[in-house]
Motif scaffolding. Structure first.
Motif, PDB file in Angstrom:
ATOM      1  N   TYR A  96      50.078  51.161  48.399  1.00 27.94           N
ATOM      2  CA  TYR A  96      48.842  51.156  49.290  1.00 27.94           C
ATOM      3  C   TYR A  96      47.779  51.879  48.761  1.00 27.94           C
ATOM      4  O   TYR A  96      47.771  52.828  48.284  1.00 27.94           O
ATOM      5  N   THR A  97      46.564  51.284  48.906  1.00 26.84           N
ATOM      6  CA  THR A  97      45.432  52.073  49.066  1.00 26.84           C
ATOM      7  C   THR A  97      45.232  53.119  50.275  1.00 26.84           C
ATOM      8  O   THR A  97      45.864  52.841  51.031  1.00 26.84           O
ATOM      9  N   LEU A 138      46.960  46.476  49.004  1.00 25.83           N
ATOM     10  CA  LEU A 138      48.087  46.918  47.917  1.00 25.83           C
ATOM     11  C   LEU A 138      47.757  46.341  46.538  1.00 25.83           C
ATOM     12  O   LEU A 138      47.253  45.105  46.425  1.00 25.83           O
ATOM     13  N   TYR A 139      48.101  47.272  45.677  1.00 28.04           N
ATOM     14  CA  TYR A 139      48.304  46.906  44.339  1.00 28.04           C
ATOM     15  C   TYR A 139      49.698  46.609  43.779  1.00 28.04           C
ATOM     16  O   TYR A 139      50.518  47.486  44.570  1.00 28.04           O
ATOM     17  N   ARG A 172      46.004  42.818  43.186  1.00 28.61           N
ATOM     18  CA  ARG A 172      45.487  43.731  44.305  1.00 28.61           C
ATOM     19  C   ARG A 172      45.462  42.284  45.312  1.00 28.61           C
ATOM     20  O   ARG A 172      44.828  41.238  45.166  1.00 28.61           O
ATOM     21  N   MET A 173      45.981  42.550  46.692  1.00 32.71           N
ATOM     22  CA  MET A 173      45.759  41.601  47.838  1.00 32.71           C
ATOM     23  C   MET A 173      45.612  42.487  49.020  1.00 32.71           C
ATOM     24  O   MET A 173      46.036  43.856  49.071  1.00 32.71           O
ATOM     25  N   ALA A 202      45.719  37.074  46.097  1.00 30.47           N
ATOM     26  CA  ALA A 202      45.844  37.813  45.331  1.00 30.47           C
ATOM     27  C   ALA A 202      44.754  38.019  44.064  1.00 30.47           C
ATOM     28  O   ALA A 202      44.697  36.831  43.656  1.00 30.47           O
ATOM     29  N   GLU A 203      44.085  38.951  43.880  1.00 31.51           N
ATOM     30  CA  GLU A 203      43.260  38.826  42.590  1.00 31.51           C
ATOM     31  C   GLU A 203      43.806  39.802  41.492  1.00 31.51           C
ATOM     32  O   GLU A 203      44.356  40.929  41.751  1.00 31.51           O
ATOM     33  N   ARG A 204      43.607  39.178  40.142  1.00 34.79           N
ATOM     34  CA  ARG A 204      44.169  39.854  39.119  1.00 34.79           C
ATOM     35  C   ARG A 204      43.093  41.264  38.798  1.00 34.79           C
ATOM     36  O   ARG A 204      41.840  41.167  38.843  1.00 34.79           O
TER      37      ARG A 204
END
Lengths: 186, 434
Positions: B296-297, B303-304, B317-318, B325-327
C-alpha cells in the motif's frame, strides 16, 4: 497416597503450563500426521517402505532408526517425479511428457491416490515472486495431469518458492536443478 | 531556554516492555550492530562532535557511542573527534569547537539514582551560532539505556534536520541457520535482537502492522505457505490465510484493519484483501498470470505490486480497492519487490540486469524519470523504507552469506549488519511510535 496424587497433579499442571507458555514450533522437524505410514518403518500401507524385522525388536538394546525426513510414501513408487523448468518459466517442456503420462496413468488407475505437486525455483529474485513462480509451475503440472485424466480432487498444487533448493550453489547448473516441480504422494 | 523542557515527559518507558525484554534475554544473537562500511562523498554532511558522556562507564552501555553510530549511519552527519571532559552543565568554548570544524556539539552525563535507575542527561549546542538548542533528562532502567540513547539521537536529528529520526524504531528479519528459521525483532541499529518465532520450516515476508505491535508473515510450518498475524509482545499468533494452495505476501493497509495478500486458492497467484481477523477475503483483480508482492502507499489510495501479465515480471500500480492497473517500470525484463517511500515520491525495487539483482530507485514525482541503481552487489532483496523515508534496509549476499544492509537513498552511505553464524534475510523496518 493422597499426597502423591497431589504431587502428581501439581507436576501435570506445571507440565501443561510449560507447554503453553512458549511460542510453538521450537522443534524443527514437523511430524506429518496425515498418514500413519511415515512413523514405523515397515508399517503402514507400504510394502517396500522398510522390512526391518519386528521379530528382533524385543531386545531392550535395539533401537530402530526412524527417518521422517524423506517422503517414505514415495519409496513405494518408482515413478519419475520431477519436472524441470527454464528460468522464469512455468511451461512444462515436451521432454517431461513421459513424467506426466506415467503419473497421470497411476492416478487414473487408482482414484484414491493423491498427489501434491510442489513447485520450486532457483535462489535468484525475491522470496515472494519465486513463491508465485513455483506455484505456477506446480499448477502447470497439475493441469497437464488433469488433461490426461487425473481428477482435480486427487491433486493439490503448492509452492516452496526458493526456500527448498534441491542443491546448493551459485552456478547455472545448480540453479537449473532447483527450478523444478516435484510430485509427492501424500 | 529551559535546560530540560517539558517535552522530556515524552521520555517514559513501559515497565511491561522492560519485563518482556528481560524474558527474551536468553536469545542474544551472535552478531553486533550495523557497521558503516562505505563512505561516499558527503558534501552535505553536518559535522557534529559528541563527547563521551560523564560517568557513562559506570553503566553497561556507552550512550555517546550509540548516538555517534546512529547519526553516522543516517548519512546526514559526519562525526568530528571530540576529546575533553564536558557534560550538560558545561559552558563549552565555542571558538575551540569552531576551530575543530564542528557545527554542532553534544555533551551529557549518566548518573545512578537511589532507586537503581540511571539518569541520562544531555545538551545540544549550535556551535556556529554559539547557542544552546536544547537538552533532556530521562530516568531509565538499565535495559532501557540503549533505547534512551537512540531517543537522544532522534532528538538531535530532528533539531538539526527538521525531520524525525528513526533510531528508536525497530526492525524485523529472518535468520536461517541450517534447518532453523527464526523471526527476530531488533533495534534499528541491529542490537538487542530478540526471537519472535522459531521454526523448522521457512519464514518469509514479515510485515509490521501500522501500530508496530503485530507482525504478519508467511510460515511454511504446515508444509505449504500460510499467512499468520503475530502479536510481538505476547507471542499470540493465528493463521489468517490458510486456503488451498499458497497464501503469501501480506501487506497491511494503513488503517491496520485489512491486509492485501496473494492467494492461489482459485488458481494462479492473485491479489486479495482480507480482514486482520482472517474474514472476508475479497479478490481485487483477475489476471492471467502472477500478481504478488502488493504494497500500500502510505495514504492507502494505491497498491503497487509485481505482475508478469506483460510477459515478464514488472511493477504495476492500481487503486487500493481494485480497478485498472498501470505499468510503472519499463526498463529491463525483470523488476520486482516494489516499496514506496512514505511521501509517495520514490519507488524502491529490485531490478535484474544480466545475472545481477540490484536495489533500484525510481522518482515517481518526475514524469519520465530514469531509474537509478544504488548498490554494487548482485543479489539484493526485500527493500524496506525507514518511516522517515531517508534510509532503506535490504538483504544481499556478501561472500556467500546473506547479510542485511542499510543505505541512504543516494547510495553513498551504507552499513552492514554482520553475522558469522546465520543467513540474515527478509528485513522490514517498523513504524514510529515505540
Amino acid at each position: 497416597m493422597k499426597s502423591i496424587h497431589r504431587n502428581l497433579l501439581t507436576l501435570l499442571a506445571a507440565a501443561s503450563l510449560a507447554a503453553c507458555s512458549s511460542v510453538p514450533l521450537d522443534n524443527a522437524a514437523p511430524v506429518e500426521t496425515r498418514t500413519g505410514a511415515a512413523v514405523v518403518p515397515g508399517g503402514g500401507s507400504g510394502a517396500n517402505a522398510g522390512g526391518t524385522g519386528a521379530g528382533a525388536a524385543t531386545s531392550q538394546t535395539r533401537v530402530a532408526p526412524v527417518d521422517v525426513t524423506a517422503r517414505n510414501a514415495e519409496a513405494m513408487s518408482n515413478l519419475p517425479r520431477t519436472v524441470y523448468f527454464d528460468f522464469d518459466s512455468y511451461v512444462v517442456k515436451d521432454e517431461y511428457r513421459p513424467v506426466i503420462e506415467a503419473n497421470a496413468k497411476a492416478l487414473t488407475s487408482n482414484r484414491k491416490a493423491h498427489v501434491t505437486v510442489e513447485g520450486n525455483t532457483d535462489q535468484r529474485g525475491s522470496s515472494e515472486y519465486n513463491l508465485a513462480l513455483g506455484q505456477r509451475r506446480a499448477e502447470s503440472v497439475v493441469k497437464a495431469l488433469t488433461l490426461l485424466g487425473a481428477e482435480p480432487s486427487q491433486l493439490e498444487a503448492v509452492s516452496f518458492g526458493k526456500e527448498r533448493p534441491a542443491v546448493q550453489g551459485d552456478s547455472e547448473e545448480s540453479w537449473a536443478r532447483n527450478r523444478r516441480a516435484e510430485l509427492a504422494r501424500r | 531556554m529551559a535546560l530540560f523542557p517539558p517535552s522530556l515527559s515524552q521520555i517514559h518507558f513501559s515497565r511491561r516492555a522492560a519485563c518482556s525484554a528481560l524474558l527474551s534475554v536468553a536469545a542474544v544473537p551472535a552478531w553486533a550492530q550495523f557497521r558503516v562500511e562505505i563512505s561516499g562523498v558527503g558534501a552535505t554532511q553536518l559535522p557534529i562532535a559528541i563527547t563521551t558522556f560523564r560517568d557513562e562507564d559506570r553503566s553497561n552501555q556507552s550512550p555517546s557511542a550509540i548516538i555517534r553510530a546512529d547519526l553516522e549511519r543516517s548519512g546526514v552527519f559526519r562525526i568530528v573527534e571530540a576529546r575533553g571532559s564536558l557534560d550538560e552543565t558545561s559552558q563549552p568554548a565555542m571558538s575551540d569547537w569552531r576551530a575543530r570544524a564542528a557545527d554542532a556539539l553534544v555533551a551529557g552525563s549518566v548518573s545512578r539514582l537511589a532507586d537503581g535507575r540511571f539518569d541520562l542527561r544531555f545538551k545540544l549546542w549550535d556551535v556556529v551560532k554559539g547557542i544552546e538548542l536544547g537538552g533532556q533528562s530521562s530516568a531509565v532502567e538499565a535495559p532501557e539505556l540503549r533505547l534512551a540513547a537512540h531517543r537522544i539521537a532522534d532528538y538531535i536529528y530532528e533539531k538539526l534536520t527538521g525531520e524525525k529520526g528513526v533510531f528508536s524504531t525497530r526492525i524485523a528479519y529472518v535468520t536461517r541457520s541450517g534447518n532453523r528459521h527464526t523471526l527476530r525483532v531488533a533495534d534499528a541499529d541491529g542490537e538487542n535482537g530478540q526471537v519472535a518465532l522459531n521454526s523448522g520450516q521457512p519464514i518469509i515476508s514479515p510485515a509490521w502492522s501500522p501500530n508496530g505491535k503485530e507482525l504478519a508473515y508467511v510460515s511454511f510450518e504446515k508444509q505449504k505457505a500460510s499467512v499468520f498475524v503475530h502479536t510481538v509482545a505476547t507471542g499470540e499468533r493465528r493463521a489468517i490465510a490458510d486456503f488451498r494452495g499458497s497464501n503469501s505476501a501480506p501487506a497491511w493497509a494503513p488503517d491496520g484493519q485489512r491486509l492485501a495478500v496473494t492467494l492461489s486458492r482459485d488458481g494462479g497467484s492473485q491479489l486479495f484483501t482480507i480482514d486482520r481477523t482472517g474474514d472476508s477475503p475479497r479478490r481485487l483483480v483477475t489476471s492471467p498470470g502472477i500478481d504478488t508482492e502488493a504494497e500500500y502507499t502510505a495514504d492507502g489510495r494505491y497498491l503497487y505490486f509485481t505482475s508478469d501479465r506483460g510477459g515478464s515480471p514488472q511493477i504495476y500500480r492500481m487503486p487500493a480497492a481494485g480497478g485498472p492497473a498501470e505499468r510503472v517500470t519499463f526498463g529491463g525484463a525483470y523488476n520486482i519487490s516494489p516499496t514506496v517511500s512514505p511521501d509517495g515520491r520514490t519507488l524502491a525495487y529490485i531490478a535484474r540486469s544480466g545475472n545481477a539483482f540490484r536495489l533500484s530507485l525510481l522518482d515517481l514525482a518526475t514524469p519520465g524519470a530514469q531509474p537509478s541503481t544504488i548498490t554494487e552487489t548482485s543479489d539484493d532483496e526485500h527493500p524496506s523504507f525507514a518511516p522517515n523515508g531517508r534510509l532503506l534496509i535490504y538483504a544481499t549476499r556478501v561472500q556467500g552469506r546473506s547479510v542485511l544492509m542499510t543505505t541512504t537513498l543516494d547510495g553513498k552511505i551504507k552499513a552492514r549488519l554482520p553475522s558469522s553464524t546465520a543467513d540474515l534475510r527478509e528485513p522490514v523496518w517498523g513504524p514510529y511510535g515505540r
